[in-house]
Each structure stands twice: as C-alpha cells, then as structure tokens.
Design a protein around this motif. Structure first.
Motif, mmCIF file in Angstrom:
data_model
loop_
_atom_site.group_PDB
_atom_site.id
_atom_site.type_symbol
_atom_site.label_atom_id
_atom_site.label_comp_id
_atom_site.label_asym_id
_atom_site.label_seq_id
_atom_site.Cartn_x
_atom_site.Cartn_y
_atom_site.Cartn_z
ATOM 1 N N ARG A 13 0.602 3.993 -2.889
ATOM 2 C CA ARG A 13 0.395 5.395 -2.510
ATOM 3 C C ARG A 13 1.449 6.296 -3.136
ATOM 4 O O ARG A 13 1.163 7.420 -3.535
ATOM 5 C CB ARG A 13 0.409 5.504 -0.985
ATOM 6 N N GLU A 55 -6.705 5.796 -2.554
ATOM 7 C CA GLU A 55 -7.731 5.558 -1.539
ATOM 8 C C GLU A 55 -9.075 6.166 -1.942
ATOM 9 O O GLU A 55 -10.119 5.624 -1.603
ATOM 10 C CB GLU A 55 -7.278 6.091 -0.188
ATOM 11 N N GLU A 56 -9.044 7.280 -2.667
ATOM 12 C CA GLU A 56 -10.294 7.881 -3.130
ATOM 13 C C GLU A 56 -10.885 7.087 -4.296
ATOM 14 O O GLU A 56 -12.098 7.065 -4.484
ATOM 15 C CB GLU A 56 -10.080 9.327 -3.593
ATOM 16 N N ARG A 73 -10.403 3.716 -4.910
ATOM 17 C CA ARG A 73 -10.695 2.324 -4.583
ATOM 18 C C ARG A 73 -12.187 2.044 -4.380
ATOM 19 O O ARG A 73 -12.707 1.059 -4.914
ATOM 20 C CB ARG A 73 -9.891 1.908 -3.356
ATOM 21 N N TRP A 94 0.828 -1.214 0.000
ATOM 22 C CA TRP A 94 0.000 0.000 0.000
ATOM 23 C C TRP A 94 0.859 1.259 0.000
ATOM 24 O O TRP A 94 0.493 2.256 -0.625
ATOM 25 C CB TRP A 94 -0.965 -0.013 1.187
#
Length: 69
Positions: free
Chosen positions: A40, A47-48, A50, A36
């Motif tokens: 990132r 994360e937005e 996913r 992760w």
C-alpha cells in the motif's frame, strides 16, 4: 516469478501491480498484514488494481491460455 510467464501481455497497470507485489515479497515474506501495508505504501491503488488481475488476466499471466507466438 517463473520464466516464460507472459507478464508483458498484461495491461501496464497490472504489470506495475505484479512488479510491486513481487518486490514487496522480497522485503516481507508471505502475505501478512505487514506485506499489504508495504504494498500500500509503494502502490496506494493496489486494491483497485488487484481485481483486474482476476480471470481472464490471471489465467493469461499464469500461462493457462495459449497466446501469440
């Protein structure tokens, strides 16, 4: 990724997510913290994005819905 999955049917921001995810898996096996962190680094907004790959987009990509053609 197995052949025949309709990746091309996803919106471009999800295609980017799937590609970045798969490339990170080439470097780091499994979904541990280092995976992760790498994802990132390459795609800070992962994360937005996913949650957007959840239903129905995930079902479409996995081939659970019929599609054109």
């Amino acid at each position: 990724m197995s052949p025949g999955r309709p990746l091309f049917r996803l919106p471009m921001h999800l295609v980017d997510y799937v590609i970045a995810h798969e490339l990170a898996l080439v470097k780091v096996s499994g979904h541990r913290e280092d995976f992760w962190r790498l994802l990132r680094t390459g795609l800070p907004e992962h994360e937005e994005r996913r949650p957007d790959l959840d239903e129905p987009e995930r079902r479409l990509w996995m081939g659970m819905f019929g599609g054109p053609g």
